[in-house]
Design a protein around this motif. Structure first.
Motif, mmCIF file in Angstrom:
data_model
loop_
_atom_site.group_PDB
_atom_site.id
_atom_site.type_symbol
_atom_site.label_atom_id
_atom_site.label_comp_id
_atom_site.label_asym_id
_atom_site.label_seq_id
_atom_site.Cartn_x
_atom_site.Cartn_y
_atom_site.Cartn_z
ATOM 1 N N HIS A 88 0.864 -1.354 -0.553
ATOM 2 C CA HIS A 88 -0.410 0.026 -0.220
ATOM 3 C C HIS A 88 1.008 1.353 -0.045
ATOM 4 O O HIS A 88 0.738 2.460 0.948
ATOM 5 C CB HIS A 88 -0.654 0.074 0.774
ATOM 6 C CG HIS A 88 -1.899 -1.582 1.230
ATOM 7 N ND1 HIS A 88 -2.967 -1.490 -0.106
ATOM 8 C CD2 HIS A 88 -2.313 -2.320 1.911
ATOM 9 C CE1 HIS A 88 -3.190 -2.056 0.554
ATOM 10 N NE2 HIS A 88 -3.500 -2.867 2.018
ATOM 11 N N SER A 110 4.004 -6.472 -0.850
ATOM 12 C CA SER A 110 3.030 -7.038 -1.477
ATOM 13 C C SER A 110 4.406 -7.539 -2.673
ATOM 14 O O SER A 110 4.088 -8.628 -4.039
ATOM 15 C CB SER A 110 2.882 -5.688 -2.282
ATOM 16 O OG SER A 110 2.382 -5.898 -3.875
ATOM 17 N N PHE A 117 -0.824 -4.177 8.914
ATOM 18 C CA PHE A 117 -2.611 -3.922 8.775
ATOM 19 C C PHE A 117 -3.040 -5.205 8.694
ATOM 20 O O PHE A 117 -2.799 -6.388 9.066
ATOM 21 C CB PHE A 117 -2.001 -4.470 6.858
ATOM 22 C CG PHE A 117 -1.710 -3.073 6.630
ATOM 23 C CD1 PHE A 117 -2.040 -1.965 5.964
ATOM 24 C CD2 PHE A 117 0.076 -3.071 5.928
ATOM 25 C CE1 PHE A 117 -1.818 -0.367 5.177
ATOM 26 C CE2 PHE A 117 0.455 -2.013 5.414
ATOM 27 C CZ PHE A 117 -0.347 -0.746 5.364
ATOM 28 N N GLU A 118 -4.278 -5.449 8.918
ATOM 29 C CA GLU A 118 -5.220 -5.509 8.676
ATOM 30 C C GLU A 118 -4.952 -6.830 8.014
ATOM 31 O O GLU A 118 -4.973 -6.573 6.680
ATOM 32 C CB GLU A 118 -6.548 -5.552 9.084
ATOM 33 C CG GLU A 118 -6.728 -4.783 10.160
ATOM 34 C CD GLU A 118 -8.597 -4.316 10.498
ATOM 35 O OE1 GLU A 118 -9.458 -4.322 9.366
ATOM 36 O OE2 GLU A 118 -8.731 -3.486 11.620
ATOM 37 N N ARG A 176 -7.773 -7.714 6.394
ATOM 38 C CA ARG A 176 -8.425 -7.898 4.353
ATOM 39 C C ARG A 176 -7.333 -6.282 4.085
ATOM 40 O O ARG A 176 -7.251 -6.355 2.582
ATOM 41 C CB ARG A 176 -9.986 -7.044 5.010
ATOM 42 C CG ARG A 176 -9.551 -5.514 5.910
ATOM 43 C CD ARG A 176 -11.010 -4.721 6.121
ATOM 44 N NE ARG A 176 -11.194 -4.208 7.362
ATOM 45 C CZ ARG A 176 -10.528 -2.772 6.958
ATOM 46 N NH1 ARG A 176 -10.515 -3.106 4.701
ATOM 47 N NH2 ARG A 176 -10.637 -1.760 7.600
ATOM 48 N N LYS A 177 -6.671 -5.626 4.188
ATOM 49 C CA LYS A 177 -5.457 -5.102 3.547
ATOM 50 C C LYS A 177 -4.898 -5.260 3.182
ATOM 51 O O LYS A 177 -4.625 -4.927 1.848
ATOM 52 C CB LYS A 177 -5.321 -3.394 4.553
ATOM 53 C CG LYS A 177 -6.631 -2.873 5.124
ATOM 54 C CD LYS A 177 -7.081 -2.083 4.467
ATOM 55 C CE LYS A 177 -5.837 -1.363 3.559
ATOM 56 N NZ LYS A 177 -6.423 -0.098 2.692
ATOM 57 N N VAL A 178 -4.072 -6.556 3.855
ATOM 58 C CA VAL A 178 -3.470 -7.294 2.834
ATOM 59 C C VAL A 178 -3.546 -8.152 2.386
ATOM 60 O O VAL A 178 -3.138 -8.101 0.897
ATOM 61 C CB VAL A 178 -2.319 -8.512 4.008
ATOM 62 C CG1 VAL A 178 -1.263 -9.768 3.309
ATOM 63 C CG2 VAL A 178 -1.871 -7.821 5.651
ATOM 64 N N GLU A 224 -6.012 -7.114 -0.186
ATOM 65 C CA GLU A 224 -6.317 -6.035 -1.205
ATOM 66 C C GLU A 224 -4.752 -5.377 -2.528
ATOM 67 O O GLU A 224 -5.056 -3.805 -2.067
ATOM 68 C CB GLU A 224 -6.696 -4.425 -0.404
ATOM 69 C CG GLU A 224 -8.374 -4.846 0.105
ATOM 70 C CD GLU A 224 -8.693 -4.048 0.635
ATOM 71 O OE1 GLU A 224 -8.290 -2.692 1.266
ATOM 72 O OE2 GLU A 224 -10.230 -4.197 1.496
ATOM 73 N N GLU A 225 -3.788 -5.632 -1.834
ATOM 74 C CA GLU A 225 -2.560 -5.280 -2.506
ATOM 75 C C GLU A 225 -2.712 -4.663 -4.181
ATOM 76 O O GLU A 225 -3.473 -5.191 -5.076
ATOM 77 C CB GLU A 225 -1.412 -6.261 -2.963
ATOM 78 C CG GLU A 225 -2.273 -7.539 -3.548
ATOM 79 C CD GLU A 225 -0.585 -8.235 -3.171
ATOM 80 O OE1 GLU A 225 -0.331 -8.919 -4.704
ATOM 81 O OE2 GLU A 225 -0.387 -8.645 -2.361
ATOM 82 N N ASP A 226 -2.161 -3.532 -4.659
ATOM 83 C CA ASP A 226 -1.814 -3.426 -5.936
ATOM 84 C C ASP A 226 -0.540 -3.456 -6.546
ATOM 85 O O ASP A 226 0.463 -2.402 -6.057
ATOM 86 C CB ASP A 226 -2.301 -1.161 -5.734
ATOM 87 C CG ASP A 226 -2.476 -0.726 -7.487
ATOM 88 O OD1 ASP A 226 -1.852 -1.671 -8.216
ATOM 89 O OD2 ASP A 226 -2.741 -0.448 -7.634
ATOM 90 N N ASP A 236 2.960 -0.653 -6.108
ATOM 91 C CA ASP A 236 3.956 -1.041 -5.255
ATOM 92 C C ASP A 236 4.840 -1.423 -6.253
ATOM 93 O O ASP A 236 5.898 -0.935 -5.497
ATOM 94 C CB ASP A 236 2.950 -2.350 -4.592
ATOM 95 C CG ASP A 236 2.549 -1.822 -2.872
ATOM 96 O OD1 ASP A 236 2.365 -0.956 -2.972
ATOM 97 O OD2 ASP A 236 1.453 -2.266 -2.529
#
Length: 311
Positions: free
Chosen positions: A154, A177, A210-211, A213-215, A217-219, A223
């Motif tokens: 992120h 990421s 990160f929680e 769910r955020k892990v 949601e990578e881009d 990154d």
């Protein structure tokens, strides 16, 4: 049972391409068209390494094992047999049976051992760790080899260091990421010094949290560009960084993770669970009572009397 290790063996599975804007020549594998290569590993989860309280040996329970988990009532000494400088066989380790007396996790007998020096060198925050690194280097007499690496998630870039043989394993234990090794050395003091310098003056963090769910949601493309651009700027500022291959460790079953919810240990402590998988510091269980998958942070269970094996 004492949970001693989440046991996995990462394996290289594929290579993918990501577009990098005008910086591809800075990264090994970069070429025409502005694309760089990423080596992609699978976590390779094998199971949990457990130690019966009072015994020094360990055994492995694999996916499908039914267990109960609980918040540990005691934490146990981190010392175990095995080489520091080279990879050992976790299944053949003997672990200390005593509870901890130091904040770093060792009993009186093992608080001044080589393993304790290593732990203090690489986990103690700030420059206070460096004296332990000097002692470690003196004891190993150049036998160790260490990697300093940078990871991103992120858009936030983290710097870390570890024994070189543990790099891919260490990467699999943390949210990321993509990552790359930026320096290698036979001195733990040099590795930690560079890590601390990059954290202090290079604008890199030593922690990414990160929680789950955020892990997930990578881009990846974004990154990769953030990481490469950041390392290029640091090199232009005079830091001697040798950027290696870009690497990523994926989940064994990425589709399954989309159905997982993060839970606290206390929320699952009275439930019969089935061991499923592991990813980026999270142990994944299946809760048959709710027909749902749940993930807990492994560090909430490790080195404590936290697991009961049912079958």
């Amino acid at each position: 049972m004492i949970l001693r290790l989440v046991y996995f063996e990462p394996r290289l599975e594929s290579t993918s391409e990501v577009k990098v804007f005008s910086l591809q020549s800075f990264v090994p594998g970069g070429g025409p068209g502005g694309r760089v290569l990423i080596d992609r590993y699978r976590t390779g989860f094998k199971g949990l390494l457990l130690q019966p309280v009072g015994a020094d040996s360990v055994f492995l329970v694999g996916p499908g094992t039914k267990v109960r988990i609980k918040e540990p009532s005691q934490r146990f000494c981190l010392w175990h047999t095995g080489d520091i400088a080279e990879k050992d066989d976790p299944l053949s380790r003997k672990y200390c049976v005593e509870t901890v007396v130091t904040p770093q996790g060792f009993c009186p007998k093992h608080r001044n051992t080589l393993r304790a020096l290593y732990t203090l060198c690489f986990t103690l925050g700030g420059t206070g760790s460096l004296e332990y690194c000097r002692q470690l280097d003196k004891a190993l007499a150049g036998e160790g080899r260490y990697s300093v690496y940078a990871t991103v998630l992120h858009g936030k870039v983290k710097v870390g260091s570890t024994r070189s043989w543990r790099y891919i394993e260490r990467l699999a234990e943390q949210p990321h990421s993509v990552s790359t090794v930026i320096a290698e050395t036979t001195s733990s003091y040099e590795a930690r010094s560079l890590e601390l310098r990059l954290g202090r003056t290079g604008g890199l963090t030593e922690h990414l949290r990160f929680e789950l769910r955020k892990v997930l949601e990578e881009d990846l493309a974004r990154d990769v560009n953030v990481l490469v651009n950041k390392l290029r700027k640091l090199s232009q500022q005079g830091l001697a960084l040798e950027v290696g291959k870009l690497v990523k460790v994926d989940a064994d079953d990425p589709a399954l993770l989309r159905a997982v919810s993060e839970r606290k240990v206390s929320e699952l402590s009275d439930k019969t669970l089935e061991l499923v998988s592991y990813y980026s510091g999270y142990i994944v269980f299946y809760d048959p009572a709710e027909s749902a998958y749940a993930a807990v942070r492994a560090n909430q269970l490790l080195h404590g009397d936290s697991v009961v094996v049912l079958s």
